[in-house]
Design a protein around this motif. Structure first.
Motif, PDB file in Angstrom:
ATOM      1  N   LEU A  26       0.901  -1.275  -0.062  1.00 22.59           N
ATOM      2  CA  LEU A  26      -0.119   0.131   0.157  1.00 22.59           C
ATOM      3  C   LEU A  26       0.707   1.283  -0.061  1.00 22.59           C
ATOM      4  CD1 LEU A  26      -2.815   1.327   0.394  1.00 22.59           C
ATOM      5  CD2 LEU A  26      -2.387   1.343   2.705  1.00 22.59           C
ATOM      6  N   VAL A  27       1.857   1.190   0.809  1.00 18.24           N
ATOM      7  CA  VAL A  27       2.675   2.519   0.816  1.00 18.24           C
ATOM      8  C   VAL A  27       3.534   2.543  -0.345  1.00 18.24           C
ATOM      9  CG1 VAL A  27       4.455   3.704   2.390  1.00 18.24           C
ATOM     10  CG2 VAL A  27       2.743   2.365   3.382  1.00 18.24           C
ATOM     11  N   LEU A  28       3.936   1.522  -0.859  1.00 13.52           N
ATOM     12  CA  LEU A  28       4.687   1.588  -2.001  1.00 13.52           C
ATOM     13  C   LEU A  28       3.936   2.235  -3.119  1.00 13.52           C
ATOM     14  CD1 LEU A  28       7.634   0.742  -3.404  1.00 13.52           C
ATOM     15  CD2 LEU A  28       6.540  -1.339  -3.683  1.00 13.52           C
ATOM     16  N   GLU A  29       2.918   1.860  -3.354  1.00 14.54           N
ATOM     17  CA  GLU A  29       2.003   1.982  -4.432  1.00 14.54           C
ATOM     18  C   GLU A  29       1.628   3.758  -4.296  1.00 14.54           C
ATOM     19  OE1 GLU A  29      -1.923   0.703  -6.604  1.00 14.54           O
ATOM     20  OE2 GLU A  29      -1.025  -0.705  -5.181  1.00 14.54           O
ATOM     21  N   ASN A  30       1.636   4.113  -3.099  1.00 14.58           N
ATOM     22  CA  ASN A  30       0.826   5.410  -2.770  1.00 14.58           C
ATOM     23  C   ASN A  30       2.553   6.333  -3.071  1.00 14.58           C
ATOM     24  OD1 ASN A  30      -1.536   6.295  -1.199  1.00 14.58           O
ATOM     25  ND2 ASN A  30      -1.357   4.241  -0.861  1.00 14.58           N
ATOM     26  N   ASP A  44       9.344   3.188 -12.458  1.00 19.40           N
ATOM     27  CA  ASP A  44      10.279   1.956 -12.192  1.00 19.40           C
ATOM     28  C   ASP A  44       9.599   1.266 -10.858  1.00 19.40           C
ATOM     29  OD1 ASP A  44      12.286   3.052 -13.719  1.00 19.40           O
ATOM     30  OD2 ASP A  44      13.317   4.060 -12.454  1.00 19.40           O
ATOM     31  N   ILE A  45       8.889   1.826  -9.887  1.00 16.28           N
ATOM     32  CA  ILE A  45       8.408   1.348  -8.869  1.00 16.28           C
ATOM     33  C   ILE A  45       7.156   0.203  -9.095  1.00 16.28           C
ATOM     34  CG2 ILE A  45       6.667   1.560  -6.919  1.00 16.28           C
ATOM     35  CD1 ILE A  45       8.302   4.156  -6.077  1.00 16.28           C
ATOM     36  N   TYR A  46       6.545   0.816 -10.273  1.00 16.61           N
ATOM     37  CA  TYR A  46       5.509  -0.170 -10.752  1.00 16.61           C
ATOM     38  C   TYR A  46       5.950  -1.288 -11.652  1.00 16.61           C
ATOM     39  CZ  TYR A  46       1.922   3.746  -9.724  1.00 16.61           C
ATOM     40  OH  TYR A  46       1.090   4.804  -8.984  1.00 16.61           O
ATOM     41  N   LEU A  53       5.345  -5.188 -10.608  1.00 15.98           N
ATOM     42  CA  LEU A  53       4.660  -5.881 -11.299  1.00 15.98           C
ATOM     43  C   LEU A  53       4.531  -7.548 -11.286  1.00 15.98           C
ATOM     44  CD1 LEU A  53       2.040  -5.796 -13.217  1.00 15.98           C
ATOM     45  CD2 LEU A  53       3.639  -5.338 -15.030  1.00 15.98           C
ATOM     46  N   PRO A  54       6.020  -8.038 -11.117  1.00 16.12           N
ATOM     47  CA  PRO A  54       6.156  -9.365 -11.445  1.00 16.12           C
ATOM     48  C   PRO A  54       6.125 -10.141 -10.070  1.00 16.12           C
ATOM     49  CG  PRO A  54       8.245  -8.336 -11.600  1.00 16.12           C
ATOM     50  CD  PRO A  54       7.078  -6.974 -11.757  1.00 16.12           C
ATOM     51  N   GLN A  55       5.741  -9.622  -9.073  1.00 13.24           N
ATOM     52  CA  GLN A  55       5.699 -10.007  -7.685  1.00 13.24           C
ATOM     53  C   GLN A  55       4.649 -10.913  -7.490  1.00 13.24           C
ATOM     54  OE1 GLN A  55       8.134  -9.609  -5.621  1.00 13.24           O
ATOM     55  NE2 GLN A  55       8.851  -8.219  -7.196  1.00 13.24           N
ATOM     56  N   ARG A  69      -4.196  -2.936 -12.726  1.00 17.04           N
ATOM     57  CA  ARG A  69      -4.173  -1.620 -12.211  1.00 17.04           C
ATOM     58  C   ARG A  69      -2.764  -1.124 -12.297  1.00 17.04           C
ATOM     59  NH1 ARG A  69      -5.317  -2.510  -7.401  1.00 17.04           N
ATOM     60  NH2 ARG A  69      -3.232  -2.660  -6.571  1.00 17.04           N
ATOM     61  N   LEU A  70      -1.908  -1.885 -12.175  1.00 12.56           N
ATOM     62  CA  LEU A  70      -0.261  -1.643 -12.198  1.00 12.56           C
ATOM     63  C   LEU A  70       0.157  -1.218 -13.712  1.00 12.56           C
ATOM     64  CD1 LEU A  70       1.281  -3.741  -9.518  1.00 12.56           C
ATOM     65  CD2 LEU A  70       1.125  -1.283  -9.495  1.00 12.56           C
ATOM     66  N   ARG A  71      -0.395  -2.068 -14.575  1.00 11.81           N
ATOM     67  CA  ARG A  71      -0.355  -2.060 -15.935  1.00 11.81           C
ATOM     68  C   ARG A  71      -0.838  -0.558 -16.471  1.00 11.81           C
ATOM     69  NH1 ARG A  71      -1.589  -7.689 -16.132  1.00 11.81           N
ATOM     70  NH2 ARG A  71       0.458  -8.739 -16.560  1.00 11.81           N
TER      71      ARG A  71
END
Length: 131
Positions: A80-84, A100-102, A106-108, A118-120
Motif C-alpha cells: 500500500l505505501v509503495l503504491e502510494n 520504476d516502482i510499478y 508488477l512481477p511479484q 491496475r499496475l499496467r
C-alpha cells in the motif's frame, strides 16, 4: 495501546490536518509510531506522515516517510505505501521513478490479477505522461 486510544489519535490527526495544523498532526502521528501498534499500522502512520509532509511542500521529507512505511510493510508482502509512493512521484512529475516502482512491483507473485491490471494501467499512464 488500546484500540480506542489508537482510533482517537487517528481521528485527531485527521482533524488537525483538516485544520491545517500540520506540525501538531505530525506530533500525534509520531506518538503513534512510538507506541506498540503493529508494524502494518506503523506503515499506515508512516504513509500519513508522508502525506502531511507532502501538504507542507516538503517532498524529500515525504519520500523519506514513504520509505519508512515501505520498510514496515514489505516484510508482510504488502505494498500500500509503495503504491502510494509511486502515485506521489507521479504527482511530482517524477514519471520515470514512478514507473520504476510499478515495473518492479508488477512481477511479484503476491499480486492479484486485478492488482496487475491496475499496475499496467499506471505504467501506461506514466509512459504517456513522459511523452
Amino acid at each position: 495501546m488500546l484500540y480506542q486510544d489508537y482510533e482517537s489519535r487517528a481521528r485527531q490527526v485527521g482533524a488537525l490536518v483538516d485544520a491545517g495544523k500540520y506540525d501538531d498532526a505530525l506530533k500525534v502521528l509520531q506518538s503513534l509510531l512510538d507506541s506498540d501498534i503493529s508494524d502494518i499500522d506503523k506503515s499506515i502512520m508512516s504513509l500519513n506522515m508522508a502525506v502531511v509532509y507532502g501538504k507542507m511542500n516538503q517532498p524529500e521529507r515525504a519520500l523519506e516517510w514513504y520509505d519508512r512505511g515501505i520498510s514496515y510493510e514489505a516484510v508482510y508482502l504488502r505494498f500500500l505505501v509503495l503504491e502510494n509512493k509511486a502515485s506521489y512521484l507521479y504527482e511530482q512529475k517524477r514519471f520515470r521513478e514512478c514507473m520504476d516502482i510499478y515495473e518492479e512491483l508488477l512481477p511479484q507473485s503476491f499480486l492479484t490479477e486485478v492488482d496487475k491490471l491496475r499496475l499496467r494501467q499506471y505504467i501506461e499512464s506514466a509512459k504517456n505522461a513522459m511523452g
